[in-house]
Design an enzyme around this catalytic site. Structure first.
Site, PDB file in Angstrom:
ATOM      1  N   HIS A  56       0.851  -1.198   0.000  1.00 12.05           N
ATOM      2  CA  HIS A  56       0.000   0.000   0.000  1.00 12.05           C
ATOM      3  C   HIS A  56       0.884   1.245   0.000  1.00 12.05           C
ATOM      4  O   HIS A  56       1.285   1.738   1.056  1.00 12.05           O
ATOM      5  CB  HIS A  56      -0.961   0.021   1.184  1.00 12.05           C
ATOM      6  CG  HIS A  56      -1.852   1.231   1.157  1.00 12.05           C
ATOM      7  ND1 HIS A  56      -3.044   1.256   0.477  1.00 12.05           N
ATOM      8  CD2 HIS A  56      -1.688   2.470   1.676  1.00 12.05           C
ATOM      9  CE1 HIS A  56      -3.590   2.460   0.602  1.00 12.05           C
ATOM     10  NE2 HIS A  56      -2.779   3.211   1.322  1.00 12.05           N
ATOM     11  N   ASN A  77      -1.864   8.881 -12.251  1.00 12.16           N
ATOM     12  CA  ASN A  77      -2.446  10.104 -11.707  1.00 12.16           C
ATOM     13  C   ASN A  77      -1.971  10.263 -10.269  1.00 12.16           C
ATOM     14  O   ASN A  77      -2.007   9.305  -9.493  1.00 12.16           O
ATOM     15  CB  ASN A  77      -3.971  10.023 -11.752  1.00 12.16           C
ATOM     16  CG  ASN A  77      -4.499   9.928 -13.174  1.00 12.16           C
ATOM     17  OD1 ASN A  77      -3.947  10.526 -14.088  1.00 12.16           O
ATOM     18  ND2 ASN A  77      -5.559   9.170 -13.367  1.00 12.16           N
ATOM     19  N   GLY A 113      -5.797  14.032 -10.821  1.00 12.56           N
ATOM     20  CA  GLY A 113      -6.975  13.205 -11.093  1.00 12.56           C
ATOM     21  C   GLY A 113      -6.994  11.886 -10.342  1.00 12.56           C
ATOM     22  O   GLY A 113      -7.769  10.988 -10.684  1.00 12.56           O
ATOM     23  N   THR A 166      -8.072   9.268  -7.775  1.00 14.55           N
ATOM     24  CA  THR A 166      -9.282   9.055  -6.973  1.00 14.55           C
ATOM     25  C   THR A 166      -9.129   7.890  -5.995  1.00 14.55           C
ATOM     26  O   THR A 166      -9.862   7.814  -5.013  1.00 14.55           O
ATOM     27  CB  THR A 166     -10.514   8.779  -7.868  1.00 14.55           C
ATOM     28  OG1 THR A 166     -10.255   7.636  -8.685  1.00 14.55           O
ATOM     29  CG2 THR A 166     -10.820   9.981  -8.758  1.00 14.55           C
ATOM     30  N   HIS A 192      -1.178   3.183  -8.610  1.00 17.40           N
ATOM     31  CA  HIS A 192      -1.573   2.289  -9.701  1.00 17.40           C
ATOM     32  C   HIS A 192      -1.216   2.916 -11.032  1.00 17.40           C
ATOM     33  O   HIS A 192      -1.123   4.140 -11.156  1.00 17.40           O
ATOM     34  CB  HIS A 192      -3.071   1.969  -9.638  1.00 17.40           C
ATOM     35  CG  HIS A 192      -3.943   3.183  -9.570  1.00 17.40           C
ATOM     36  ND1 HIS A 192      -4.141   3.891  -8.413  1.00 17.40           N
ATOM     37  CD2 HIS A 192      -4.663   3.832 -10.528  1.00 17.40           C
ATOM     38  CE1 HIS A 192      -4.947   4.909  -8.647  1.00 17.40           C
ATOM     39  NE2 HIS A 192      -5.277   4.910  -9.919  1.00 17.40           N
TER      40      HIS A 192
HETATM   41  P1  5GP Z   1      -7.397   7.110 -10.531  1.00 19.87           P
HETATM   42  O1  5GP Z   1      -8.497   8.076 -10.863  1.00 19.87           O
HETATM   43  O2  5GP Z   1      -7.160   7.053  -9.034  1.00 19.87           O
HETATM   44  O3  5GP Z   1      -6.140   7.323 -11.313  1.00 19.87           O
HETATM   45  O4  5GP Z   1      -7.906   5.701 -11.010  1.00 19.87           O
HETATM   46  C1  5GP Z   1      -8.730   4.890 -10.260  1.00 19.87           C
HETATM   47  C2  5GP Z   1      -9.365   3.903 -11.215  1.00 19.87           C
HETATM   48  O5  5GP Z   1      -9.887   2.834 -10.459  1.00 19.87           O
HETATM   49  C3  5GP Z   1     -10.521   4.490 -12.022  1.00 19.87           C
HETATM   50  O6  5GP Z   1     -10.235   4.391 -13.412  1.00 19.87           O
HETATM   51  C4  5GP Z   1     -11.731   3.644 -11.605  1.00 19.87           C
HETATM   52  O7  5GP Z   1     -12.589   3.365 -12.678  1.00 19.87           O
HETATM   53  C5  5GP Z   1     -11.075   2.390 -11.056  1.00 19.87           C
HETATM   54  N1  5GP Z   1     -11.826   1.724 -10.009  1.00 19.87           N
HETATM   55  C6  5GP Z   1     -12.421   2.316  -8.936  1.00 19.87           C
HETATM   56  N2  5GP Z   1     -12.999   1.390  -8.148  1.00 19.87           N
HETATM   57  C7  5GP Z   1     -12.777   0.186  -8.741  1.00 19.87           C
HETATM   58  C8  5GP Z   1     -13.153  -1.151  -8.405  1.00 19.87           C
HETATM   59  O8  5GP Z   1     -13.799  -1.429  -7.390  1.00 19.87           O
HETATM   60  N3  5GP Z   1     -12.762  -2.136  -9.256  1.00 19.87           N
HETATM   61  C9  5GP Z   1     -12.036  -1.871 -10.390  1.00 19.87           C
HETATM   62  N4  5GP Z   1     -11.702  -2.911 -11.157  1.00 19.87           N
HETATM   63  N5  5GP Z   1     -11.660  -0.619 -10.733  1.00 19.87           N
HETATM   64  C10 5GP Z   1     -12.030   0.394  -9.921  1.00 19.87           C
HETATM   65 ZN    ZN Z   2      -4.171  -0.039  -0.590  1.00 26.36          ZN
END
Ligand code: 5GP
Ligand code: ZN
Length: 114
Positions: A46, A87, A93, A95, A100
């Protein structure tokens, strides 16, 4: 950490479509894909985001890219091309606060990113 969605996915407490896993990383399909191929490559520890990456993570982060390019080949986007996105923070961006890497492909992307 216990409330982290990605930690729960890695621990199989939340279902996801895992496409690759080893001792260092897990890769699964994004639940809300923005491209025909949209895979998240997630380091298992993490780590909150890129700001929290340390010298000790160098091998781990390098491994992420080797896995990502292998997945690009597996999903048939290696020759036409693809994009890897990280991100970081609110303006970036981000979230989900677990580091990741988005592997995106199967369509053409614009640049500069909006
Ligand atoms: P970030 O906006 O943090 O760069 O990307 C987070 C990504 O995680 C988003 O594209 C969102 O669609 C994906 N995501 C959020 N919750 C889940 C989940 O429960 N399962 C999967 N497979 N993807 C998720
Ligand atoms: Zn985590």
């Amino acid at each position: 950490m216990i409330e982290c969605i990605f930690c729960k996915i890695l621990n199989k407490e939340i279902q996801s479509e895992i496409v690759y896993e080893d001792e260092l990383v897990c890769a699964f399909k994004d639940i809300n894909p923005t491209a025909p191929v949209h895979i998240l490559v997630v380091p298992k520890p993490h780590i909150e985001n890129l700001n929290a990456v340390q010298q000790q993570h160098k091998e781990l982060i390098g491994h992420v890219f080797v896995v990502a390019k292998e997945l690009a080949k597996k999903f048939g986007i290696d020759e036409k091309g693809y994009r890897i996105v990280v991100n970081c923070g609110a303006d970036g961006g981000q979230t989900i606060d677990h580091l990741h890497f988005h592997l995106l492909g199967g369509r053409k992307f614009s640049w500069p990113a909006g």
